[in-house]
Scaffold this active site. Structure first.
Site, mmCIF file in Angstrom:
data_model
loop_
_atom_site.group_PDB
_atom_site.id
_atom_site.type_symbol
_atom_site.label_atom_id
_atom_site.label_comp_id
_atom_site.label_asym_id
_atom_site.label_seq_id
_atom_site.Cartn_x
_atom_site.Cartn_y
_atom_site.Cartn_z
ATOM 1 N N GLY A 188 16.120 16.554 23.855
ATOM 2 C CA GLY A 188 15.920 15.774 22.620
ATOM 3 C C GLY A 188 14.434 15.756 22.281
ATOM 4 O O GLY A 188 13.913 14.775 21.768
ATOM 5 N N LEU A 201 12.701 9.525 19.393
ATOM 6 C CA LEU A 201 12.307 8.787 20.595
ATOM 7 C C LEU A 201 11.161 9.507 21.305
ATOM 8 O O LEU A 201 10.180 8.891 21.748
ATOM 9 C CB LEU A 201 13.509 8.661 21.540
ATOM 10 C CG LEU A 201 13.230 7.903 22.827
ATOM 11 C CD1 LEU A 201 13.074 6.423 22.561
ATOM 12 C CD2 LEU A 201 14.354 8.116 23.840
ATOM 13 N N THR A 202 11.275 10.826 21.399
ATOM 14 C CA THR A 202 10.239 11.599 22.087
ATOM 15 C C THR A 202 8.901 11.459 21.371
ATOM 16 O O THR A 202 7.862 11.223 21.995
ATOM 17 C CB THR A 202 10.647 13.097 22.133
ATOM 18 O OG1 THR A 202 11.921 13.181 22.760
ATOM 19 C CG2 THR A 202 9.633 13.929 22.883
ATOM 20 N N ARG A 203 8.969 11.546 20.049
ATOM 21 C CA ARG A 203 7.745 11.510 19.258
ATOM 22 C C ARG A 203 7.126 10.117 19.235
ATOM 23 O O ARG A 203 5.927 9.943 19.387
ATOM 24 C CB ARG A 203 8.150 11.927 17.841
ATOM 25 C CG ARG A 203 7.045 12.142 16.887
ATOM 26 C CD ARG A 203 7.595 12.627 15.576
ATOM 27 N NE ARG A 203 8.565 11.691 15.021
ATOM 28 C CZ ARG A 203 9.624 12.049 14.309
ATOM 29 N NH1 ARG A 203 9.875 13.300 14.084
ATOM 30 N NH2 ARG A 203 10.445 11.136 13.823
ATOM 31 N N ARG A 255 17.025 22.241 20.128
ATOM 32 C CA ARG A 255 17.519 23.455 19.459
ATOM 33 C C ARG A 255 16.450 24.156 18.622
ATOM 34 O O ARG A 255 16.456 25.360 18.492
ATOM 35 C CB ARG A 255 18.710 23.097 18.577
ATOM 36 C CG ARG A 255 19.988 22.977 19.382
ATOM 37 C CD ARG A 255 21.150 22.712 18.478
ATOM 38 N NE ARG A 255 20.835 21.571 17.603
ATOM 39 C CZ ARG A 255 21.676 21.061 16.727
ATOM 40 N NH1 ARG A 255 22.868 21.577 16.594
ATOM 41 N NH2 ARG A 255 21.342 20.030 15.980
ATOM 42 N N HIS A 287 14.597 -0.748 27.926
ATOM 43 C CA HIS A 287 13.147 -0.889 27.772
ATOM 44 C C HIS A 287 12.684 -2.348 27.773
ATOM 45 O O HIS A 287 11.506 -2.621 27.966
ATOM 46 C CB HIS A 287 12.640 -0.127 26.541
ATOM 47 C CG HIS A 287 12.948 -0.794 25.238
ATOM 48 N ND1 HIS A 287 14.164 -0.715 24.641
ATOM 49 C CD2 HIS A 287 12.186 -1.569 24.426
ATOM 50 C CE1 HIS A 287 14.142 -1.395 23.496
ATOM 51 N NE2 HIS A 287 12.946 -1.932 23.342
ATOM 52 N N LYS A 328 8.878 -4.602 29.503
ATOM 53 C CA LYS A 328 7.932 -5.455 28.766
ATOM 54 C C LYS A 328 7.223 -6.408 29.728
ATOM 55 O O LYS A 328 7.853 -7.006 30.596
ATOM 56 C CB LYS A 328 8.677 -6.240 27.673
ATOM 57 C CG LYS A 328 9.238 -5.338 26.552
ATOM 58 C CD LYS A 328 9.972 -6.155 25.506
ATOM 59 C CE LYS A 328 10.748 -5.287 24.547
ATOM 60 N NZ LYS A 328 9.997 -4.778 23.418
ATOM 61 N N ASP A 366 24.640 -2.945 20.789
ATOM 62 C CA ASP A 366 23.278 -2.428 20.669
ATOM 63 C C ASP A 366 22.243 -3.331 21.361
ATOM 64 O O ASP A 366 21.276 -2.836 21.935
ATOM 65 C CB ASP A 366 22.934 -2.305 19.178
ATOM 66 C CG ASP A 366 21.590 -1.641 18.939
ATOM 67 O OD1 ASP A 366 21.377 -0.550 19.492
ATOM 68 O OD2 ASP A 366 20.753 -2.210 18.210
ATOM 69 N N HIS A 370 20.084 -5.642 26.413
ATOM 70 C CA HIS A 370 18.796 -6.342 26.395
ATOM 71 C C HIS A 370 18.931 -7.859 26.620
ATOM 72 O O HIS A 370 18.240 -8.442 27.451
ATOM 73 C CB HIS A 370 18.078 -6.118 25.062
ATOM 74 C CG HIS A 370 17.836 -4.678 24.731
ATOM 75 N ND1 HIS A 370 17.507 -3.745 25.685
ATOM 76 C CD2 HIS A 370 17.860 -4.011 23.554
ATOM 77 C CE1 HIS A 370 17.348 -2.568 25.093
ATOM 78 N NE2 HIS A 370 17.563 -2.698 23.809
HETATM 79 C C1 BG6 Z 1 16.944 -0.862 20.776
HETATM 80 C C2 BG6 Z 1 18.030 -1.059 19.756
HETATM 81 O O1 BG6 Z 1 17.482 -0.718 22.047
HETATM 82 O O2 BG6 Z 1 16.080 -1.984 20.750
HETATM 83 C C3 BG6 Z 1 17.436 -1.241 18.368
HETATM 84 O O3 BG6 Z 1 18.875 0.073 19.752
HETATM 85 C C4 BG6 Z 1 16.425 -2.353 18.382
HETATM 86 O O4 BG6 Z 1 18.442 -1.508 17.409
HETATM 87 C C5 BG6 Z 1 15.425 -2.181 19.510
HETATM 88 O O5 BG6 Z 1 15.765 -2.327 17.135
HETATM 89 C C6 BG6 Z 1 14.546 -3.398 19.645
HETATM 90 O O6 BG6 Z 1 13.546 -3.124 20.579
HETATM 91 P P1 BG6 Z 1 12.114 -3.777 20.462
HETATM 92 O O7 BG6 Z 1 11.406 -3.410 21.696
HETATM 93 O O8 BG6 Z 1 11.501 -3.220 19.227
HETATM 94 O O9 BG6 Z 1 12.387 -5.245 20.323
#
Ligand code: BG6
EC number: 1.1.1.49
Length: 502
Positions: free
Chosen positions: A13, A18-20, A47, A183, A187, A240, A245
């Site tokens: 990818g 995401l990479t960029r 690709r 992610h 933090k 999501d 999260h």
């Molecule tokens: C992502 C979700 O995992 O986290 C996004 O797919 C969301 O929809 C994002 O915007 C929020 O992350 P952060 O670090 O910007 O709060």
């Protein structure tokens, strides 16, 4: 745990967003901190028909265009890019993996690498099942040397698909080599919760049902879904944001002290929180889970007008719910969690509401004192704020509140980027801050019940809320049960004295 002598980071990818936007900026920081293995190369795969040179040129242009780099990073950009290579291939086509195998072999002598590979799946989730199998079939997992894999969320779409993925990954990798990235755990202030709780004697003795009234966990954004309609419309806020999260934030807030802060100690306690969640019955879901979807408002379009969203979509862009952690520490303490797109501001924070003193010797001029609050601000202004009772100066004995506020920003302390932290952990082989397979299982087991309920009961209300507002009023009714209201911070969170309720 230490850096290997040599390592190839293979990113699938490589021409994606995401990479960029996340991976490359984070990798530059690690490069500039001289924290790469001695012999390290990044091999981007996608690709698009780039060569090493044209891929480097593309990255350079993108990174500069989007202003991701500091002055120092601009100066070292070419040096960083010299570690980047590119292999054109289709990760969805198993017959192209031999190209990657050949390329890695070809690069091996230059980087003294005899088979140490870290694969990063920055691809659409559709490919998560396929890639490990293709890596295996092409012989990329056979050679001696370390083999790790990082997978982005969503890890599964529901319990069955998550279990299937877990099984596939377990067939090709050892659990400790599977890095399911969330992610939020990268933090700084999220990690700081553990230091506040377990590294100090101030809070932990009162961190329980005897002193805490209720807890709010909020992760809201002031943006819509942008160009992600195709993915989001099939996912929704519960999948999501909540299943991963918000559950991580809940786990860190509610967990018992780990026996040791390491990959087993920490993650064992996460699991126990999930296992202690009050079981969901249909009635519980009806009474405690609110879903919403943004409609046009504040000059912003409604969700159903977004690109790649069905015009009659019933996808949730907002979820608020009340959960209970049924154990000795938390029995009876409600945890109110919420997430939403197109809210008035972007903020992620945990507000711990302490109980008022058992005897109300003093009062505020406005009446009853509700108790202290600890606000753990995860973003945008990472820090911590303790609201505490204080006598109002002057005649009489009226209570007021004062705020003890710390933010990294005020002290010119840079908080690292979540991806920097997590990528570095994966380089040294520390999966502590990554989700273990049993946590994926437990979390989906819980949330599958809600997804099932919504499927079986399509008449379950989906409340429309105008973009730019704090969500459906039914969510206010939910928290009113604790005789309270959501803590809605104002747009400017930078200084505590500007902290306000809208
Ligand atoms: C992502 C979700 O995992 O986290 C996004 O797919 C969301 O929809 C994002 O915007 C929020 O992350 P952060 O670090 O910007 O709060």
């Amino acid at each position: 745990m230490s850096l290997p002598h040599s390592l190839f980071l293979v990113i699938f990818g490589a021409s994606g967003d995401l990479t960029r936007r996340k991976l490359m900026p984070a990798l530059i920081k690690i490069h500039n901190g001289k924290r790469f293995p001695e012999h390290f190369a990044i091999i981007g795969c996608a690709r698009t028909a780039y060569t090493d040179e044209t891929y480097r040129a593309y990255l350079k242009e993108e990174l500069i265009k989007f202003g991701f780099l500091t002055k120092e990073e601009m100066e070292t950009l070419d040096d960083f890019l010299s570690t980047v290579h590119y292999q054109s291939m289709d990760p969805a086509d198993e017959t192209t993996y031999f190209l990657l195998n050949d390329r890695l072999k070809e690069l091996s002598p230059q980087y003294e690498n005899n088979g140490n590979y870290l694969f990063y799946l920055a691809t659409p989730p559709l490919l998560y099942e396929l890639i490990p199998k293709c890596l295996h079939d092409a012989g990329l997992l056979k050679k001696p040397g370390l083999k790790r894999i990082i997978v982005e969320k969503p890890f599964g779409y529901d319990l069955a698909s998550a279990q299937k993925l877990n099984k596939i990954y377990a067939a090709y990798f050892k659990e400790e080599d599977i890095y399911r990235i969330d992610h939020f755990l990268g933090k700084e202030t999220v990690q700081n919760i553990m230091v506040t709780r377990f590294g100090s004697t101030i809070y932990e003795p009162i961190w329980n049902r005897n002193y805490i009234d209720y807890v709010e966990i909020t992760a809201v954004e002031n943006m819509g879904i942008g160009t992600r309609g195709g993915y989001y419309d099939g996912a929704g806020a519960l999948r999501d944001m909540v299943q991963n999260h918000l559950m991580q934030l809940l786990a860190i807030t509610a967990m018992e002290p780990p026996a040791k802060f390491d990959k087993n100690g920490f993650r064992n306690e996460v699991i126990k929180v999930y296992q202690s969640l009050r079981p969901l019955t249909d009635k519980y879901i009806r009474d405690n889970v609110i879903r919403g979807q943004y409609i046009a408002g504040d000059d912003r379009i409604g969700y159903r007008e977004e690109k790649n969203v069905r015009p009659d979509s019933r996808t949730d862009t907002y979820v608020a719910m009340c959960l209970y952690v049924d154990n000795w520490r938390w029995q009876g303490v409600p945890f109110y969690i919420r997430t939403g797109k197109q809210m008035p501001t972007k903020v992620t924070e945990i507000v711990v509401h302490f109980k008022p003193a058992p005897m109300q010797m003093f009062q505020m001029k406005e009446g009853f004192y509700k108790g202290e609050e600890l606000i753990i601000r995860i973003q945008p202004d990472e820090g911590i704020l303790q609201r505490i009772a204080m006598k109002e100066p002057g005649a009489g004995f009226y209570m007021g509140t004062m705020e003890m506020d710390f933010s990294y920003d005020q002290h010119d302390q840079e908080t690292g980027d979540a991806y920097v932290r997590l990528l570095e952990d994966s380089l040294v082989g520390d999966p502590t801050l990554f989700t273990r397979s049993d946590a994926v299982d437990e979390s989906w087991t819980y949330f599958d019940k809600i997804l099932d309920y919504w499927k079986k009961h399509p008449e379950t209300p989906l409340y429309g809320y105008p973009a730019g507002t704090w969500g459906p009023k039914e969510a206010d009714v939910l928290i009113n049960r604790s005789h309270s209201e959501w803590t809605n911070p104002c747009k400017n969170l930078t200084h505590s004295n500007l902290y306000c309720k809208l």
